[in-house]
Design a protein around this motif. Structure first.
Motif, short mmCIF file in Angstrom:
data_model
loop_
_atom_site.label_atom_id
_atom_site.label_comp_id
_atom_site.label_asym_id
_atom_site.label_seq_id
_atom_site.Cartn_x
_atom_site.Cartn_y
_atom_site.Cartn_z
N UNK A 144 -69.87 -9.90 3.40
CA UNK A 144 -69.90 -9.16 2.15
C UNK A 144 -71.00 -9.64 1.21
N UNK A 145 -71.40 -10.90 1.37
CA UNK A 145 -72.47 -11.44 0.53
C UNK A 145 -73.86 -11.22 1.10
N UNK A 146 -73.94 -10.55 2.26
CA UNK A 146 -75.23 -10.41 2.95
C UNK A 146 -75.71 -8.97 3.05
N UNK A 147 -75.00 -8.01 2.47
CA UNK A 147 -75.34 -6.61 2.67
C UNK A 147 -76.72 -6.25 2.14
N UNK A 148 -77.16 -6.91 1.09
CA UNK A 148 -78.48 -6.61 0.55
C UNK A 148 -79.57 -7.46 1.19
N UNK A 149 -79.22 -8.16 2.27
CA UNK A 149 -80.14 -8.98 3.06
C UNK A 149 -80.94 -9.95 2.19
N UNK A 150 -80.23 -10.82 1.48
CA UNK A 150 -80.90 -11.77 0.59
C UNK A 150 -81.74 -12.77 1.37
N UNK A 151 -82.79 -13.28 0.73
CA UNK A 151 -83.68 -14.27 1.33
C UNK A 151 -83.31 -15.70 0.96
N UNK A 152 -82.40 -15.84 0.01
CA UNK A 152 -81.84 -17.15 -0.36
C UNK A 152 -80.32 -17.00 -0.38
N UNK A 153 -79.61 -17.83 0.37
CA UNK A 153 -78.15 -17.69 0.49
C UNK A 153 -77.48 -19.03 0.17
N UNK A 154 -76.41 -18.96 -0.62
CA UNK A 154 -75.64 -20.13 -0.98
C UNK A 154 -74.26 -20.01 -0.35
N UNK A 155 -73.92 -20.94 0.52
CA UNK A 155 -72.60 -20.96 1.16
C UNK A 155 -71.81 -22.14 0.61
N UNK A 156 -70.65 -21.84 0.01
CA UNK A 156 -69.82 -22.89 -0.59
C UNK A 156 -68.61 -23.13 0.31
N UNK A 157 -68.70 -24.16 1.15
CA UNK A 157 -67.62 -24.57 2.07
C UNK A 157 -67.08 -23.37 2.86
N UNK A 158 -67.93 -22.73 3.66
CA UNK A 158 -67.50 -21.50 4.34
C UNK A 158 -66.51 -21.69 5.48
#
Length: 304
Positions: A144-158
């Motif tokens: 759900x956090x990747x639909x806009x295909x971001x180039x910087x991603x922050x994962x908080x304890x996935x």
């Protein structure tokens, strides 16, 4: 540069949550944030995504200020808490979040298809989210956090609360992003995750980055060429702790830990045990690892 953090300071009343924090993340790089609870990691993440306004310093995403429309479109943020709709399907969840990002029509359909494939949920796309396993819900949350295909991603304890199979799939998802050139910040309480996924590691404590580098760099800076001796003893806890302290070590979970330059130094420790009173159960020699570095620098367990 995808992400630049320069001399960030954030205070909440008399509490300094971030104290002169600087960090960069390059394209295709995964940087791990490690730190005890309350060290400042969450405040740093929220500053990057524009949810916290710092007292001073600068956060830039591809040169754009944190919180700006340009920075938000370049960023993807997957919080630890699940943020999915339980009463609709996986595909419908992704469609909803995609529309929040301004997607529609063919672009939305392509984004949903890509996310389902990336998260290995293609065969569950019609399943209600509430019926998914914990690991699948976590992967849907990431998608759900990747639909806009971001180039910087922050994962908080996935990987919190997921089974080993789903955890391994999440590792593969993060590795695929990194291979595609995405800049990743990854917070975790699991040392083995940081060792596997992260090109560089930043250790945060009391609002400051107290060490930064590759795993090997951090180990070399903390221990040089020294090795660890682990001695499990039986006897009085006080006597064991006193003996360990006298020989320059400490006790963790009932095991006395030391560092030595040469394996031959173990003989001196063993000879001294008989004088101290505790009985030796077993002894082992190992090279320091990332957990050793963390304890050495912070004096605390990762979850303390």
């Amino acid at each position: 540069m995808p992400l630049e953090i320069e001399r960030l300071v954030k205070r909440f009343g008399d509490t300094v949550a971030l104290d002169d924090v600087s960090l960069t993340v390059r394209a295709g790089e995964c940087v791990g944030l490690l730190g005890p609870n309350g060290a400042g990691k969450s405040t740093l993440i929220r500053s990057i995504v524009g949810r916290v306004v710092p007292n001073s310093g600068r956060v830039a995403v591809f040169g754009r200020a944190a919180g700006s429309a340009e920075a938000r479109m370049a960023l993807g943020w997957v919080p630890q808490e699940l943020a999915i709709y339980p009463r609709i399907s996986c595909a419908e969840n992704l469609g909803s979040f995609g529309r929040y990002c301004g997607l529609s029509g063919q672009k939305l359909a392509e984004a949903i298809a890509w996310c389902l494939h990336w998260a290995a949920l293609e065969d569950r796309q019609g399943e209600l989210a509430r019926n998914l396993s914990g690991g699948m819900k976590r992967r849907l949350n990431m998608a759900a956090g990747m639909l806009h295909r971001p180039k910087v991603v922050l994962f908080d304890e996935p990987t919190v609360g997921v089974d080993p199979q789903s955890r391994n799939r999440i590792f593969e998802m993060v590795e695929a992003l990194r291979a595609a050139g995405t800049a990743v910040i990854y917070t975790t309480h699991y040392m083995e995750e940081a060792e596997r996924l992260c090109d560089r590691i930043a250790i945060v404590d009391h609002g400051r980055i107290i060490a930064e580098g590759t795993k090997d760099d951090l180990i070399a800076a903390s221990f040089g060429t020294r090795s660890q001796v682990l001695a499990r003893l039986a006897g009085s806890k006080d006597a064991i702790a006193a003996w360990a302290a006298r020989n320059g070590g400490h006790v963790k979970d009932g095991t006395a830990e030391f560092t030595v330059e040469q394996p031959a130094e173990i003989a001196r420790l063993l000879n001294d045990i008989g004088k101290a009173g505790p009985d030796l159960v077993d002894v082992s020699l190992r090279k320091p690892n990332l957990e050793s570095v963390f304890l050495h620098l912070t004096g605390r367990e990762l979850r303390d």
